[in-house]
Design a protein around this motif. Structure first.
Motif, short mmCIF file in Angstrom:
data_model
loop_
_atom_site.label_atom_id
_atom_site.label_comp_id
_atom_site.label_asym_id
_atom_site.label_seq_id
_atom_site.Cartn_x
_atom_site.Cartn_y
_atom_site.Cartn_z
N LEU A 1 -115.60 -26.34 43.94
CA LEU A 1 -116.27 -27.45 44.62
C LEU A 1 -117.57 -26.98 45.27
CD1 LEU A 1 -116.51 -30.28 45.69
CD2 LEU A 1 -114.91 -29.70 47.53
N ALA A 2 -117.57 -25.80 45.86
CA ALA A 2 -118.79 -25.27 46.48
C ALA A 2 -119.90 -25.13 45.44
CB ALA A 2 -118.50 -23.93 47.15
N ARG A 3 -119.53 -24.64 44.24
CA ARG A 3 -120.54 -24.50 43.17
C ARG A 3 -121.07 -25.87 42.76
NH1 ARG A 3 -116.79 -20.64 41.08
NH2 ARG A 3 -116.07 -22.16 39.53
N GLN B 1 -116.59 -24.98 34.55
CA GLN B 1 -117.55 -23.90 34.28
C GLN B 1 -117.20 -22.64 35.07
OE1 GLN B 1 -119.71 -24.34 31.83
NE2 GLN B 1 -118.98 -26.43 31.61
N GLN B 2 -115.99 -22.19 34.86
CA GLN B 2 -115.56 -20.96 35.54
C GLN B 2 -116.36 -19.78 35.01
OE1 GLN B 2 -111.46 -20.83 36.52
NE2 GLN B 2 -111.26 -18.66 35.99
N PHE C 1 -108.69 -21.11 30.58
CA PHE C 1 -109.76 -20.12 30.59
C PHE C 1 -109.20 -18.74 30.25
CE2 PHE C 1 -110.91 -23.33 33.83
CZ PHE C 1 -112.12 -23.75 33.29
N THR C 2 -109.97 -17.99 29.48
CA THR C 2 -109.62 -16.60 29.16
C THR C 2 -110.73 -15.71 29.67
OG1 THR C 2 -108.50 -17.34 27.14
CG2 THR C 2 -108.96 -14.98 27.34
N SER C 3 -110.40 -14.78 30.55
CA SER C 3 -111.41 -13.90 31.14
C SER C 3 -111.74 -12.77 30.18
CB SER C 3 -110.90 -13.32 32.46
OG SER C 3 -109.77 -12.49 32.24
N ALA D 1 -113.44 -20.97 27.34
CA ALA D 1 -112.64 -22.14 27.70
C ALA D 1 -112.09 -22.82 26.46
CB ALA D 1 -113.49 -23.13 28.49
N GLN D 2 -110.81 -23.27 26.56
CA GLN D 2 -110.16 -24.03 25.49
C GLN D 2 -109.63 -25.32 26.07
OE1 GLN D 2 -106.81 -22.05 23.70
NE2 GLN D 2 -106.41 -23.69 22.22
N SER D 3 -110.01 -26.46 25.49
CA SER D 3 -109.59 -27.75 26.00
C SER D 3 -108.31 -28.23 25.32
CB SER D 3 -110.69 -28.80 25.78
OG SER D 3 -111.85 -28.45 26.53
#
Length: 565
Positions: free
Chosen positions: A212-214, A256-257, A241-243, A262-264
């Protein structure tokens, strides 16, 4: 993101869309802390998982296969009495907390309609699942009974009044709309924004607050940015998400981590299945198999110790002739020995009359010491055949328990009970109850090769034996890793394509102790050539005339080929 209040809001939004108004047709409790309600709505069945697991508590529609216990637990019998046949009237979240209420109208013993609530609290090790009578807030039953000395804040047992966990006294962002938040934090350094969000609004994890801050910090109207971000929890785009280091995380939408691919997914349920399929399954197996692992490790330790003793006995037997020589010398020269002596040196006529030092029992004379050496000699000589026989049996036991350990490493929850039944039947686990019913063995895992050929994989000895020796056609192709504990694999085709043969070999390698190895040898031959020796343990077969493939296990291929139930 962790499963916080915001994600719970998203879960409730999705469940209301899918199952509100649906009828509960079945209630299952496949695991100790989890139930599954099968909800029929709009012509489709939705398996609703309600988990009070201390590490993986959640609510979701799940299609991960599960196996119900042979005997239904008391809690699920209670739920069936109240819930089966009822319709879900509504699903609500308590404020923005990790608590979900499922409301149904059920009939009591007199036939009167009463509102019943299923309450799921998803709070780490304090997670719990309640069945509550709405009009007086009375707890009818709960999945975890908590003694009063373990929770002094509220009573957690049947018959008590349901009380919510202590409130946090924070604002519900979906009611306040985040008004004033932007102006509140803009004067603060950016690094403090997430902390300020968490201390003001309910249901924010650290990851959510940072996201939220971003969003607020982007160009444009800051308050509008915040409201748009919050609205996404009702406009879902579940994202996994995969890091860079291979770790997984998830969110209700793609926020947008940083440093992640990212996979939806279409639904939160599908995404959580993808996230939990390894983690939760492994944890369930560890919970169910803990006692089995202890049994197997104890048996391994016992047999390894026994093997060492047997080898020592064989080593002593190899020196048995030295005992005979000492006995011969003592009986030839008994006059050299007097009581009280602890040793004597005698010329050894078997070795060029070199002096041989002989240890003595000081309480015995020469002839009695000689007799003692002869007795030990005879015992060692007669023990050799017995020790060799025991050594072979002990080696077989060690191999058997190594095989069981390998099966537990690749087991799914449904396989654990089969292994427990086997160990009980073989006498390694004692039980007071002796059931006259034949134990039910779970089904092998099923796969479909890239060209549509059916492949079965046994995950334990009972499955392996039934699959390979009873169910397979004698012309079907059987596969197993070479000289390593692993699963029996059956290709249900007498002449499979090369691609199917390689895929089946990769399945055999993956479901074996060689899962993390490369270039694994896998033997294959028609199932009709398998033989089980008389008296052999379950799943043990012998064969000849096999061919061998060399493959590398592929986890992605396993997931791709597995047939979803």
């Amino acid at each position: 993101m962790p499963l916080d209040g915001l994600f719970t809001h998203a879960i409730v939004h999705e469940l209301n869309t899918l199952i509100t108004g649906g009828r509960i047709t079945k209630v299952h409790q496949p695991y100790s802390n989890e139930i599954v309600l099968v909800v029929r709505n709009n012509g489709q069945n939705y398996p609703l998982l309600l988990s009070a697991h201390p590490s993986y508590a959640r609510a979701q529609i799940t299609y991960i296969p599960y196996e119900n216990p042979q005997t239904a637990p008391n809690f699920v019998m209670f739920l069936r009495r109240y819930l089966e046949g009822t319709k879900i009237q509504r699903i609500e979240q308590v404020d923005n907390d990790r608590i979900i209420n499922f409301y149904v109208n059920a009939r009591d013993e007199l036939g009167d309609v009463q509102e019943i609530r299923v309450t799921l609290e998803m709070m780490g090790r304090h997670s719990n699942l309640f069945l509550v009578r709405e009009h007086d807030n009375r707890i009818l039953e709960l999945i975890k009974h908590v003694p009063a000395d373990q929770n002094r804040v509220r009573s957690l047992f049947p018959g008590a009044t349901y009380i919510l966990p202590p409130a946090q006294n924070l604002l519900n962002p979906f009611e306040s709309g985040l008004d004033g938040l932007a102006s509140m934090i803009l004067d603060e350094p950016f690094d403090n924004w997430a902390k300020q969000i968490q201390s003001t609004f309910q249901g924010f994890s650290r990851d959510s607050a940072l996201a939220l801050a971003r969003a607020i910090n982007q160009d444009g109207d800051h308050l509008a940015n915040a409201r748009h971000w919050l609205a996404q929890f009702d406009n879902l785009q579940p994202t996994l998400f995969t890091s860079a280091n291979g770790g997984f995380s998830y969110a209700a939408f793609n926020w947008q981590q940083e440093s992640a691919s990212a996979q939806s997914f279409n639904t939160i349920g599908e995404m959580l299945d993808a996230y939990y399929v390894g983690k939760a399954e492994r944890e369930r197996v560890n919970q169910q198999a803990g006692s089995l692992v202890r049994v197997v490790k104890n048996e391994l330790k016992k047999n390894i110790t026994k093997r060492k003793k047997l080898l020592n006995t064989l080593s002593d037997a190899e020196n048995a002739d030295d005992l005979k020589v000492k006995g011969d010398l003592l009986i030839t020269y008994p006059h050299l020995v007097e009581k009280g002596m602890t040793s004597v040196q005698i010329e050894n006529y078997y070795d060029n009359n070199n002096l041989l030092s002989i240890t003595l029992d000081p309480k015995l004379n020469g002839l009695k010491n000689a007799e003692k050496y002869f007795t030990k000699y005879r015992k060692l000589r007669t023990a050799v055949d017995f020790v060799n026989e025991q050594l072979a049996l002990t080696d077989a036991e060690i191999s058997y328990f190594n095989n069981i350990m390998a099966q537990l490493d690749v087991a799914s929850p449904k396989d654990v009970e089969d292994i427990r039944i086997e160990l009980t039947t073989e006498g390694y686990i004692r039980t007071k109850k002796k059931s006259k019913q034949r134990p039910k063995v779970s089904h092998p895992d099923r796969f479909e090769s890239s060209d549509g050929t059916l492949i079965d994989v046994g995950k334990n000895n009972l499955q392996n034996e039934r699959l390979s020796l009873k169910q397979a056609d004698r012309r079907d192709i059987w596969l197993h890793v070479q000289k390593i504990p692993g699963s029996h694999v059956i290709i249900h085709d007498a002449n499979p394509s090369e691609a199917t043969l390689i895929e089946a070999a990769k399945l055999a390698a993956y479901y074996s102790k060689a899962r993390d190895s490369a270039n694994v040898p896998v033997d294959y031959l028609p199932a009709g050539k398998l033989r089980k020796p008389n008296g052999a343990k379950p799943g043990f077969v012998i064969f000849e005339g096999q061919q061998t493939l060399y493959v590398t296990p592929d986890a992605a291929l396993v997931s791709q080929l597995k047939i979803k139930k």
